[in-house]
Motif scaffolding. Structure first.
Motif, PDB file in Angstrom:
ATOM      1  N   VAL A  92      13.489   3.003  -9.023  1.00  0.00           N
ATOM      2  CA  VAL A  92      13.505   1.694  -8.351  1.00  0.00           C
ATOM      3  C   VAL A  92      14.886   1.057  -8.525  1.00  0.00           C
ATOM      4  N   MET A  93      15.429   1.140  -9.728  1.00  0.00           N
ATOM      5  CA  MET A  93      16.755   0.568  -9.977  1.00  0.00           C
ATOM      6  C   MET A  93      17.825   1.287  -9.153  1.00  0.00           C
ATOM      7  N   ALA A  94      17.710   2.605  -9.012  1.00  0.00           N
ATOM      8  CA  ALA A  94      18.671   3.363  -8.203  1.00  0.00           C
ATOM      9  C   ALA A  94      18.585   2.932  -6.739  1.00  0.00           C
ATOM     10  N   ASN A  95      17.368   2.749  -6.239  1.00  0.00           N
ATOM     11  CA  ASN A  95      17.197   2.281  -4.863  1.00  0.00           C
ATOM     12  C   ASN A  95      17.737   0.865  -4.704  1.00  0.00           C
ATOM     13  N   MET A  96      17.483   0.037  -5.701  1.00  0.00           N
ATOM     14  CA  MET A  96      17.975  -1.333  -5.649  1.00  0.00           C
ATOM     15  C   MET A  96      19.498  -1.345  -5.634  1.00  0.00           C
TER      16      MET A  96
ATOM     17  N   MET B 203      26.424  -2.322 -14.299  1.00  0.00           N
ATOM     18  CA  MET B 203      25.327  -3.220 -14.637  1.00  0.00           C
ATOM     19  C   MET B 203      23.990  -2.474 -14.605  1.00  0.00           C
ATOM     20  N   PHE B 204      23.755  -1.680 -13.560  1.00  0.00           N
ATOM     21  CA  PHE B 204      22.498  -0.935 -13.460  1.00  0.00           C
ATOM     22  C   PHE B 204      22.423   0.178 -14.506  1.00  0.00           C
ATOM     23  N   ALA B 205      23.544   0.811 -14.813  1.00  0.00           N
ATOM     24  CA  ALA B 205      23.547   1.890 -15.810  1.00  0.00           C
ATOM     25  C   ALA B 205      23.238   1.351 -17.202  1.00  0.00           C
ATOM     26  N   ASP B 206      23.705   0.142 -17.486  1.00  0.00           N
ATOM     27  CA  ASP B 206      23.508  -0.458 -18.808  1.00  0.00           C
ATOM     28  C   ASP B 206      22.207  -1.248 -18.926  1.00  0.00           C
TER      29      ASP B 206
ATOM     30  N   LEU C 163       5.819   7.530  -4.211  1.00  0.00           N
ATOM     31  CA  LEU C 163       6.106   6.106  -4.228  1.00  0.00           C
ATOM     32  C   LEU C 163       7.600   5.769  -4.196  1.00  0.00           C
ATOM     33  N   PRO C 164       8.454   6.456  -4.944  1.00  0.00           N
ATOM     34  CA  PRO C 164       9.882   6.111  -4.847  1.00  0.00           C
ATOM     35  C   PRO C 164      10.434   6.283  -3.426  1.00  0.00           C
ATOM     36  N   GLU C 165      10.035   7.349  -2.756  1.00  0.00           N
ATOM     37  CA  GLU C 165      10.505   7.562  -1.386  1.00  0.00           C
ATOM     38  C   GLU C 165       9.915   6.515  -0.438  1.00  0.00           C
ATOM     39  N   ILE C 166       8.643   6.191  -0.631  1.00  0.00           N
ATOM     40  CA  ILE C 166       8.001   5.155   0.186  1.00  0.00           C
ATOM     41  C   ILE C 166       8.747   3.842   0.013  1.00  0.00           C
ATOM     42  N   MET C 167       9.035   3.490  -1.241  1.00  0.00           N
ATOM     43  CA  MET C 167       9.744   2.241  -1.509  1.00  0.00           C
ATOM     44  C   MET C 167      11.144   2.256  -0.913  1.00  0.00           C
ATOM     45  N   ALA C 168      11.828   3.386  -1.006  1.00  0.00           N
ATOM     46  CA  ALA C 168      13.177   3.491  -0.436  1.00  0.00           C
ATOM     47  C   ALA C 168      13.137   3.314   1.081  1.00  0.00           C
TER      48      ALA C 168
ATOM     49  N   GLN D  50      14.672   0.242   3.250  1.00  0.00           N
ATOM     50  CA  GLN D  50      15.581   0.513   4.367  1.00  0.00           C
ATOM     51  C   GLN D  50      15.153  -0.287   5.592  1.00  0.00           C
ATOM     52  N   GLU D  51      13.857  -0.352   5.819  1.00  0.00           N
ATOM     53  CA  GLU D  51      13.330  -1.106   6.961  1.00  0.00           C
ATOM     54  C   GLU D  51      13.483  -2.617   6.752  1.00  0.00           C
TER      55      GLU D  51
END
Length: 182
Positions: free
Chosen positions: A49-53, A87-90, A132-137, A141-142
């Motif tokens: 989720v953080m990677a997508n964000m 920031m996301f990595a930490d 779920l991660p792909e669905i959320m991504a 996107q939409e």
């Protein structure tokens, strides 16, 4: 004698059922929630989720850069992306996940957690965790054009309001200034 035996069996079964329901209705323990987090792969899900964000934030800042590039330095986007990636990595994901345990305990009983664990261990639950991660991504996107348009509108309203306040402040300070006599 026969009625007494039947009554004893009924009481025994009732007590067993009562004890079982009672255990299911007990508050979830920290260990129960941690077991749920493990089965639901919460840590991995949070990382995805953080990677997508982060990816979506890169897009938002890229769009913002394109709108304001005449006012921003050439390396703005590179610096912002680097700062955001750091920031996301930490991000203290383990600590954040641990911090949510009391909220889960407040809302779920041991029986609820047992049911959730059973679901996520089922083929459908496992599929949900995988997809779920792909669905959320895809959903994000939409939503991006809608969010970008909304943020642009908010930014414009804030800028107008700020300009109005500055103008009113200047007008008020001009009116309040004492006249200078020679």
């Amino acid at each position: 004698m026969r009625i007494t035996s039947i009554a004893a069996i009924i009481v025994s079964i009732s007590l067993c059922c009562f004890a079982q329901n009672s255990a299911d209705d007990t508050p979830a323990t920290k260990a129960d929630i941690e077991r749920y987090f493990q089965v639901a792969k919460s840590h991995d899900m949070m990382k995805k989720v953080m990677a997508n964000m982060a990816q979506n934030m890169h897009q938002i800042f890229h769009d913002q850069y394109l709108r304001h590039k005449d006012k921003l330095p050439a390396d703005y986007e590179t610096k912002i992306n680097s700062m955001m990636d750091g920031m996301f990595a930490d991000m203290p994901m383990d600590d954040m996940l641990k911090a949510t345990i009391p909220a889960y305990q407040k809302h779920f009983t041991k029986g609820d957690v047992d049911n959730l664990v059973a679901f996520y261990q089922s083929p459908t639950g496992d599929k949900l965790l995988r997809e779920l991660p792909e669905i959320m991504a895809e959903a994000m996107q939409e939503m991006m054009p809608i969010m970008t348009k909304y943020m642009t509108t908010v930014e414009e309203k804030l800028q107008k309001e700020t300009d109005t306040m500055i103008a009113q402040s200047k007008k008020q300070s001009t009116q309040e200034a004492p006249a200078v006599k020679n």
